[in-house]
Design a protein around this motif. Structure first.
Motif, PDB file in Angstrom:
ATOM      1  N   ILE A  56       0.835  -1.208   0.000  1.00  0.00           N
ATOM      2  CA  ILE A  56       0.000   0.000   0.000  1.00  0.00           C
ATOM      3  C   ILE A  56       0.867   1.254   0.000  1.00  0.00           C
ATOM      4  CG2 ILE A  56      -1.654   1.330   1.362  1.00  0.00           C
ATOM      5  CD1 ILE A  56      -2.887  -1.319   2.255  1.00  0.00           C
ATOM      6  N   VAL A  57       1.905   1.263   0.856  1.00  0.00           N
ATOM      7  CA  VAL A  57       2.795   2.427   0.915  1.00  0.00           C
ATOM      8  C   VAL A  57       3.518   2.626  -0.412  1.00  0.00           C
ATOM      9  CG1 VAL A  57       4.836   3.391   2.035  1.00  0.00           C
ATOM     10  CG2 VAL A  57       3.079   2.261   3.410  1.00  0.00           C
ATOM     11  N   LEU A  58       3.959   1.540  -1.014  1.00  0.00           N
ATOM     12  CA  LEU A  58       4.670   1.636  -2.297  1.00  0.00           C
ATOM     13  C   LEU A  58       3.767   2.218  -3.391  1.00  0.00           C
ATOM     14  CD1 LEU A  58       6.677  -1.724  -2.402  1.00  0.00           C
ATOM     15  CD2 LEU A  58       7.613   0.583  -2.182  1.00  0.00           C
ATOM     16  N   VAL A  59       2.534   1.736  -3.482  1.00  0.00           N
ATOM     17  CA  VAL A  59       1.642   2.163  -4.553  1.00  0.00           C
ATOM     18  C   VAL A  59       1.106   3.567  -4.322  1.00  0.00           C
ATOM     19  CG1 VAL A  59      -0.566   1.687  -5.687  1.00  0.00           C
ATOM     20  CG2 VAL A  59       1.005  -0.186  -5.175  1.00  0.00           C
ATOM     21  N   MET A  60       0.771   3.907  -3.083  1.00  0.00           N
ATOM     22  CA  MET A  60       0.133   5.195  -2.808  1.00  0.00           C
ATOM     23  C   MET A  60       1.115   6.339  -2.594  1.00  0.00           C
ATOM     24  SD  MET A  60      -3.061   4.208  -0.317  1.00  0.00           S
ATOM     25  CE  MET A  60      -4.329   3.056  -0.828  1.00  0.00           C
ATOM     26  N   VAL A  61       2.325   6.048  -2.128  1.00  0.00           N
ATOM     27  CA  VAL A  61       3.263   7.124  -1.785  1.00  0.00           C
ATOM     28  C   VAL A  61       4.563   7.032  -2.586  1.00  0.00           C
ATOM     29  CG1 VAL A  61       4.588   8.230   0.058  1.00  0.00           C
ATOM     30  CG2 VAL A  61       2.308   7.303   0.536  1.00  0.00           C
ATOM     31  N   VAL A  62       5.249   5.892  -2.490  1.00  0.00           N
ATOM     32  CA  VAL A  62       6.582   5.786  -3.086  1.00  0.00           C
ATOM     33  C   VAL A  62       6.529   5.879  -4.608  1.00  0.00           C
ATOM     34  CG1 VAL A  62       8.615   4.323  -3.348  1.00  0.00           C
ATOM     35  CG2 VAL A  62       7.429   4.421  -1.138  1.00  0.00           C
ATOM     36  N   LEU A  63       5.635   5.119  -5.237  1.00  0.00           N
ATOM     37  CA  LEU A  63       5.565   5.108  -6.698  1.00  0.00           C
ATOM     38  C   LEU A  63       5.197   6.473  -7.284  1.00  0.00           C
ATOM     39  CD1 LEU A  63       5.808   3.472  -9.285  1.00  0.00           C
ATOM     40  CD2 LEU A  63       3.405   2.820  -9.028  1.00  0.00           C
ATOM     41  N   PRO A  64       4.107   7.125  -6.830  1.00  0.00           N
ATOM     42  CA  PRO A  64       3.792   8.441  -7.416  1.00  0.00           C
ATOM     43  C   PRO A  64       4.862   9.492  -7.150  1.00  0.00           C
ATOM     44  CG  PRO A  64       2.333   7.930  -5.574  1.00  0.00           C
ATOM     45  CD  PRO A  64       3.067   6.676  -5.892  1.00  0.00           C
ATOM     46  N   THR A  65       5.498   9.428  -5.968  1.00  0.00           N
ATOM     47  CA  THR A  65       6.571  10.382  -5.680  1.00  0.00           C
ATOM     48  C   THR A  65       7.749  10.176  -6.624  1.00  0.00           C
ATOM     49  OG1 THR A  65       5.950  10.476  -3.341  1.00  0.00           O
ATOM     50  CG2 THR A  65       8.163  11.217  -3.921  1.00  0.00           C
ATOM     51  N   THR A  66       8.131   8.934  -6.822  1.00  0.00           N
ATOM     52  CA  THR A  66       9.268   8.630  -7.697  1.00  0.00           C
ATOM     53  C   THR A  66       8.979   9.007  -9.142  1.00  0.00           C
ATOM     54  OG1 THR A  66       9.881   6.781  -6.262  1.00  0.00           O
ATOM     55  CG2 THR A  66      10.819   6.818  -8.471  1.00  0.00           C
TER      56      THR A  66
ATOM     57  N   GLY B  67      -2.336  13.028  -0.800  1.00  0.00           N
ATOM     58  CA  GLY B  67      -3.203  12.268  -1.701  1.00  0.00           C
ATOM     59  C   GLY B  67      -3.758  11.005  -1.084  1.00  0.00           C
ATOM     60  N   VAL B  68      -3.055  10.437  -0.110  1.00  0.00           N
ATOM     61  CA  VAL B  68      -3.583   9.248   0.580  1.00  0.00           C
ATOM     62  C   VAL B  68      -4.937   9.572   1.193  1.00  0.00           C
ATOM     63  CG1 VAL B  68      -3.214   7.642   2.476  1.00  0.00           C
ATOM     64  CG2 VAL B  68      -1.287   8.310   1.018  1.00  0.00           C
ATOM     65  N   LEU B  69      -5.052  10.766   1.778  1.00  0.00           N
ATOM     66  CA  LEU B  69      -6.316  11.185   2.383  1.00  0.00           C
ATOM     67  C   LEU B  69      -7.317  11.645   1.340  1.00  0.00           C
ATOM     68  CD1 LEU B  69      -8.180  12.090   4.711  1.00  0.00           C
ATOM     69  CD2 LEU B  69      -6.901  14.249   4.762  1.00  0.00           C
ATOM     70  N   GLU B  70      -6.916  12.621   0.506  1.00  0.00           N
ATOM     71  CA  GLU B  70      -7.901  13.261  -0.369  1.00  0.00           C
ATOM     72  C   GLU B  70      -8.237  12.443  -1.607  1.00  0.00           C
ATOM     73  OE1 GLU B  70      -6.807  16.829  -2.345  1.00  0.00           O
ATOM     74  OE2 GLU B  70      -4.692  16.297  -2.538  1.00  0.00           O
ATOM     75  N   LEU B  71      -7.382  11.512  -1.996  1.00  0.00           N
ATOM     76  CA  LEU B  71      -7.665  10.694  -3.178  1.00  0.00           C
ATOM     77  C   LEU B  71      -8.098   9.280  -2.812  1.00  0.00           C
ATOM     78  CD1 LEU B  71      -4.703  11.769  -5.506  1.00  0.00           C
ATOM     79  CD2 LEU B  71      -7.074  12.567  -5.567  1.00  0.00           C
ATOM     80  N   TRP B  72      -7.282   8.589  -2.034  1.00  0.00           N
ATOM     81  CA  TRP B  72      -7.530   7.171  -1.787  1.00  0.00           C
ATOM     82  C   TRP B  72      -8.587   6.936  -0.711  1.00  0.00           C
ATOM     83  CZ3 TRP B  72      -5.826   3.743  -5.162  1.00  0.00           C
ATOM     84  CH2 TRP B  72      -4.737   4.073  -5.958  1.00  0.00           C
ATOM     85  N   LEU B  73      -8.458   7.600   0.434  1.00  0.00           N
ATOM     86  CA  LEU B  73      -9.392   7.333   1.536  1.00  0.00           C
ATOM     87  C   LEU B  73     -10.782   7.907   1.283  1.00  0.00           C
ATOM     88  CD1 LEU B  73      -7.108   7.806   4.681  1.00  0.00           C
ATOM     89  CD2 LEU B  73      -7.630   5.723   3.382  1.00  0.00           C
ATOM     90  N   THR B  74     -10.865   8.957   0.454  1.00  0.00           N
ATOM     91  CA  THR B  74     -12.174   9.558   0.149  1.00  0.00           C
ATOM     92  C   THR B  74     -12.567   9.365  -1.315  1.00  0.00           C
ATOM     93  OG1 THR B  74     -11.203  11.717  -0.365  1.00  0.00           O
ATOM     94  CG2 THR B  74     -11.821  11.297   1.929  1.00  0.00           C
ATOM     95  N   LEU B  75     -11.840   8.495  -2.030  1.00  0.00           N
ATOM     96  CA  LEU B  75     -12.118   8.220  -3.448  1.00  0.00           C
ATOM     97  C   LEU B  75     -12.144   9.502  -4.279  1.00  0.00           C
ATOM     98  CD1 LEU B  75     -14.861   5.444  -3.149  1.00  0.00           C
ATOM     99  CD2 LEU B  75     -12.394   5.175  -3.453  1.00  0.00           C
TER     100      LEU B  75
ATOM    101  N   LEU C 124      -6.028  19.690  -2.693  1.00  0.00           N
ATOM    102  CA  LEU C 124      -5.464  20.028  -1.381  1.00  0.00           C
ATOM    103  C   LEU C 124      -3.951  19.817  -1.363  1.00  0.00           C
ATOM    104  CD1 LEU C 124      -6.096  20.927   1.506  1.00  0.00           C
ATOM    105  CD2 LEU C 124      -6.471  18.520   2.097  1.00  0.00           C
ATOM    106  N   GLY C 125      -3.475  18.727  -1.964  1.00  0.00           N
ATOM    107  CA  GLY C 125      -2.038  18.478  -2.009  1.00  0.00           C
ATOM    108  C   GLY C 125      -1.283  19.576  -2.722  1.00  0.00           C
ATOM    109  N   ASP C 126      -1.883  20.167  -3.770  1.00  0.00           N
ATOM    110  CA  ASP C 126      -1.249  21.280  -4.473  1.00  0.00           C
ATOM    111  C   ASP C 126      -1.146  22.501  -3.573  1.00  0.00           C
ATOM    112  OD1 ASP C 126      -0.838  20.089  -7.050  1.00  0.00           O
ATOM    113  OD2 ASP C 126      -2.986  20.213  -7.382  1.00  0.00           O
TER     114      ASP C 126
END
Length: 284
Positions: free
Chosen positions: A92-102, A141-149, A166-168
């Protein structure tokens, strides 16, 4: 840099005793730290939403594929049951945070979804966004995209000038268009004696449709009947006059030709600068 698109503008004037200085900045233009207005088109809300949806679909596919792989490994005994939960959290961490950041860092603000819709993430001052901004956007984005669709991102994006989520807002970034407009068609040169007027003329408020009519006229004026040519030139001059400042007393056709030449030259310079800037952001 003048913008051809009509948009709300703010004006700052110095007192008349010291001369008038007009700073005309569109609400959607980007103002750099050196107070230079960049004529950059922000990516619209629906295109941003579409790009985000594409990225999330890719993420869901990776989550499902990785999850099935972990469950299969655990069922076959290749992965201890105690490590299954750790593996899922890591996935989950890799797909939601590490991959988009990289991806966003290495591609200078792009992703698969933004490539599809023609967008790029940049700083609000127009510079390239780096690792820090990409990490902040991914974490928020974990909050505003994934947790709230995407619910929070949609609500915030609808009420911000550049469709920023919000992330912007937290990272100080925005999304801009990367697909530049085609160069304007060539127009006849500036009539003799209009050089000094062209340096101070303001043609930025000229509507696009009217500008297209003017450009079409000056390119084909020689083919028109003389009487029709005079009549059309006068009609166009009257239509153009409210959007051009200053308007010198001159022959209507010469005035129309001068406006077409100035507008075309400024659009050309703006597009060349925009393309050079886009190339510098991508390192090409």
């Amino acid at each position: 840099m003048a913008s051809s698109a009509a948009s709300p503008r703010s004006e700052v004037r110095t007192p008349a005793a010291r001369g008038v200085t007009l700073i005309d900045i569109a609400s959607e233009e980007i103002l750099t730290g050196e107070a230079v207005a960049l004529d950059v088109q922000p990516l619209g809300f629906f295109l941003r939403a579409l790009g985000c949806l594409i990225d999330m679909v890719v993420g869901v596919v990776l989550l499902i594929g990785g999850g099935l792989l972990l469950v299969t490994m655990a069922a076959s005994g290749a992965l201890p049951d105690s490590a299954l939960r750790i593996g899922i959290i890591t996935l989950i961490v890799l797909v939601m945070v590490v991959l988009p950041t990289t991806v966003e860092t290495l591609s200078r603000g792009r992703s698969l979804g933004r490539l599809a819709v023609g967008g790029r993430i940049v700083r609000v001052d127009g510079g390239a966004a780096g690792f820090r901004a990409a990490l902040i956007r991914a974490l928020v984005g974990v909050l505003e995209l994934w947790l709230t669709l995407g619910g929070i991102a949609a609500v915030v994006g609808m009420f911000t000038p550049r469709a920023q989520r919000l992330g912007d807002l937290v990272a100080g970034t925005a999304s801009e268009r990367t697909r530049t407009r085609p160069l304007p068609p060539p127009a006849p040169g500036l009539p003799p004696g209009w050089e000094s007027w062209a340096q101070v003329a303001d043609v930025s408020r000229l509507p696009d449709r009217l500008a297209a009519r003017v450009s079409q006229f000056v390119r084909g004026a020689e083919l028109l009947d003389p009487a029709a040519r005079v009549r059309i030139a006068g009609s166009l001059a009257d239509a153009v006059a409210p959007f051009v400042s200053p308007r010198p007393p001159a022959d209507p056709e010469a005035f129309v030709r001068a406006v077409a030449s100035v507008r075309r030259d400024r659009e050309y310079r703006a597009l060349v600068i925009e393309r050079e800037r886009a190339a510098s952001l991508t390192g090409r």
